[in-house]
Motif scaffolding. Structure first.
Motif, PDB file in Angstrom:
ATOM      1  N   PRO A  38     127.414  99.494 122.736  1.00  9.07           N
ATOM      2  CA  PRO A  38     127.605  98.043 122.863  1.00  9.07           C
ATOM      3  C   PRO A  38     127.421  97.296 121.538  1.00  9.07           C
ATOM      4  N   THR A  39     126.554  97.798 120.669  1.00 13.60           N
ATOM      5  CA  THR A  39     126.371  97.177 119.361  1.00 13.60           C
ATOM      6  C   THR A  39     127.636  97.322 118.533  1.00 13.60           C
ATOM      7  N   LYS A  40     128.207  98.518 118.551  1.00 13.26           N
ATOM      8  CA  LYS A  40     129.447  98.752 117.803  1.00 13.26           C
ATOM      9  C   LYS A  40     130.606  97.973 118.420  1.00 13.26           C
ATOM     10  N   ASP A  41     130.634  97.896 119.738  1.00 15.97           N
ATOM     11  CA  ASP A  41     131.708  97.166 120.421  1.00 15.97           C
ATOM     12  C   ASP A  41     131.654  95.671 120.117  1.00 15.97           C
ATOM     13  N   ALA A  42     130.459  95.151 119.864  1.00 10.81           N
ATOM     14  CA  ALA A  42     130.289  93.714 119.623  1.00 10.81           C
ATOM     15  C   ALA A  42     130.752  93.282 118.237  1.00 10.81           C
ATOM     16  N   ASP A  43     130.834  94.219 117.297  1.00 10.92           N
ATOM     17  CA  ASP A  43     131.200  93.863 115.926  1.00 10.92           C
ATOM     18  C   ASP A  43     132.112  94.945 115.353  1.00 10.92           C
ATOM     19  N   ARG A  44     133.401  94.713 115.460  1.00 14.14           N
ATOM     20  CA  ARG A  44     134.393  95.722 115.045  1.00 14.14           C
ATOM     21  C   ARG A  44     134.266  96.076 113.567  1.00 14.14           C
ATOM     22  N   ASP A  48     130.085 112.707 128.437  1.00 14.69           N
ATOM     23  CA  ASP A  48     128.762 113.303 128.299  1.00 14.69           C
ATOM     24  C   ASP A  48     127.679 112.223 128.306  1.00 14.69           C
ATOM     25  N   ALA A  49     127.901 111.122 127.613  1.00 15.80           N
ATOM     26  CA  ALA A  49     126.911 110.038 127.597  1.00 15.80           C
ATOM     27  C   ALA A  49     126.665 109.507 129.006  1.00 15.80           C
ATOM     28  N   TYR A  50     127.745 109.289 129.745  1.00  9.02           N
ATOM     29  CA  TYR A  50     127.621 108.768 131.109  1.00  9.02           C
ATOM     30  C   TYR A  50     126.875 109.756 131.998  1.00  9.02           C
ATOM     31  N   MET A  51     127.239 111.022 131.887  1.00 12.08           N
ATOM     32  CA  MET A  51     126.602 112.036 132.720  1.00 12.08           C
ATOM     33  C   MET A  51     125.124 112.196 132.352  1.00 12.08           C
ATOM     34  N   TRP A  52     124.797 112.092 131.062  1.00 13.87           N
ATOM     35  CA  TRP A  52     123.403 112.174 130.636  1.00 13.87           C
ATOM     36  C   TRP A  52     122.606 111.017 131.240  1.00 13.87           C
ATOM     37  N   ALA A  53     123.141 109.810 131.108  1.00 10.66           N
ATOM     38  CA  ALA A  53     122.444 108.637 131.650  1.00 10.66           C
ATOM     39  C   ALA A  53     122.301 108.752 133.159  1.00 10.66           C
ATOM     40  N   ALA A  88     118.521 108.818 133.967  1.00 10.65           N
ATOM     41  CA  ALA A  88     118.076 107.448 134.255  1.00 10.65           C
ATOM     42  C   ALA A  88     119.165 106.706 135.034  1.00 10.65           C
ATOM     43  N   PRO A  89     119.450 107.127 136.264  1.00 13.62           N
ATOM     44  CA  PRO A  89     120.570 106.525 137.007  1.00 13.62           C
ATOM     45  C   PRO A  89     120.461 105.015 137.202  1.00 13.62           C
ATOM     46  N   HIS A  90     119.251 104.482 137.150  1.00 16.93           N
ATOM     47  CA  HIS A  90     119.082 103.035 137.325  1.00 16.93           C
ATOM     48  C   HIS A  90     119.773 102.227 136.226  1.00 16.93           C
ATOM     49  N   VAL A  91     120.048 102.830 135.069  1.00 18.64           N
ATOM     50  CA  VAL A  91     120.680 102.080 133.978  1.00 18.64           C
ATOM     51  C   VAL A  91     122.167 101.852 134.217  1.00 18.64           C
ATOM     52  N   LEU A  92     122.750 102.580 135.148  1.00 19.75           N
ATOM     53  CA  LEU A  92     124.198 102.527 135.341  1.00 19.75           C
ATOM     54  C   LEU A  92     124.704 101.200 135.896  1.00 19.75           C
ATOM     55  N   TYR A  93     123.802 100.302 136.245  1.00 23.10           N
ATOM     56  CA  TYR A  93     124.203  99.018 136.818  1.00 23.10           C
ATOM     57  C   TYR A  93     124.394  97.920 135.786  1.00 23.10           C
ATOM     58  N   GLY A  94     124.095  98.211 134.523  1.00 25.51           N
ATOM     59  CA  GLY A  94     124.235  97.183 133.495  1.00 25.51           C
ATOM     60  C   GLY A  94     124.370  97.792 132.117  1.00 25.51           C
ATOM     61  N   GLU A 119     131.312  99.263 132.782  1.00 25.05           N
ATOM     62  CA  GLU A 119     132.551  99.255 132.010  1.00 25.05           C
ATOM     63  C   GLU A 119     132.885 100.658 131.506  1.00 25.05           C
ATOM     64  N   CYS A 120     131.859 101.412 131.126  1.00 27.51           N
ATOM     65  CA  CYS A 120     132.064 102.788 130.685  1.00 27.51           C
ATOM     66  C   CYS A 120     132.635 103.627 131.824  1.00 27.51           C
TER      67      CYS A 120
END
Length: 173
Positions: A71-77, A119-124, A128-134, A139-140
């Protein structure tokens, strides 16, 4: 000649160190890179040696700059472009120009980005499945499902299986 000490040490860089929800999970670059390569071997119809090599080394430059959140990289191209340049230069230094992202065809770059994010999504989802809501995870997930359909358009059954796996990996939305 590649710097064997730097190659060895690059694998120990911890992913997620800037993410308070996932920093505790201790995911290292070498494990992540191996999983990305395994995803490509499992899903890509004909992964090249160059693609697998890039999968195994794609984050080695983070041994210089760290693992900056998407998200940091996405915020500033402009920041993201400059960061990618620094990472690529660091990887070239480590590998003595044997490995560079520009060696990849555009099609394989799309596959690498897909496998990296999967891989990032599957790791999260696993740790820590609770993070998948925000924090960009919904979007990922949407991007992964859309990209699965694009990359595997001629393999609809396999694409459906990948999307099912994404759904089973913790998303309860």
């Amino acid at each position: 000649m590649p710097d064997l000490v730097a190659i060895f040490r690059a694998g120990f860089v911890r992913r997620w160190h800037m993410n308070p929800d996932l920093a505790h999970t201790c995911d290292r670059i070498d494990g992540h890179s191996a999983r990305v390569a395994r995803i490509l071997i499992a899903l890509h119809p004909n992964p090249s040696f160059v693609l697998i090599r890039e999968a195994l080394t794609h984050d080695d430059g983070e041994s210089v700059v760290g693992d900056v959140k998407a998200p940091t990289k996405d915020a500033d191209r402009e920041f993201a472009i400059r960061l990618a340049e620094i990472e690529a230069n660091a990887a070239r230094d480590i590998w003595d120009d044997l490995i560079a992202p520009e060696y990849l065809a555009e099609y394989d770059r799309a596959w690498l980005k897909f496998a990296d994010r999967l891989d990032a999504y599957m790791w999260a989802a696993h740790h820590a499945p609770h993070v998948l809501y925000g924090d960009g995870w919904p979007e990922c997930r949407a991007w992964l499902i859309k990209t699965t359909a694009e990359l595997m358009h001629d393999l609809p059954h396999q694409a459906e299986q990948v999307c099912d796996a994404i759904e089973r990996m913790g998303w309860r939305g």
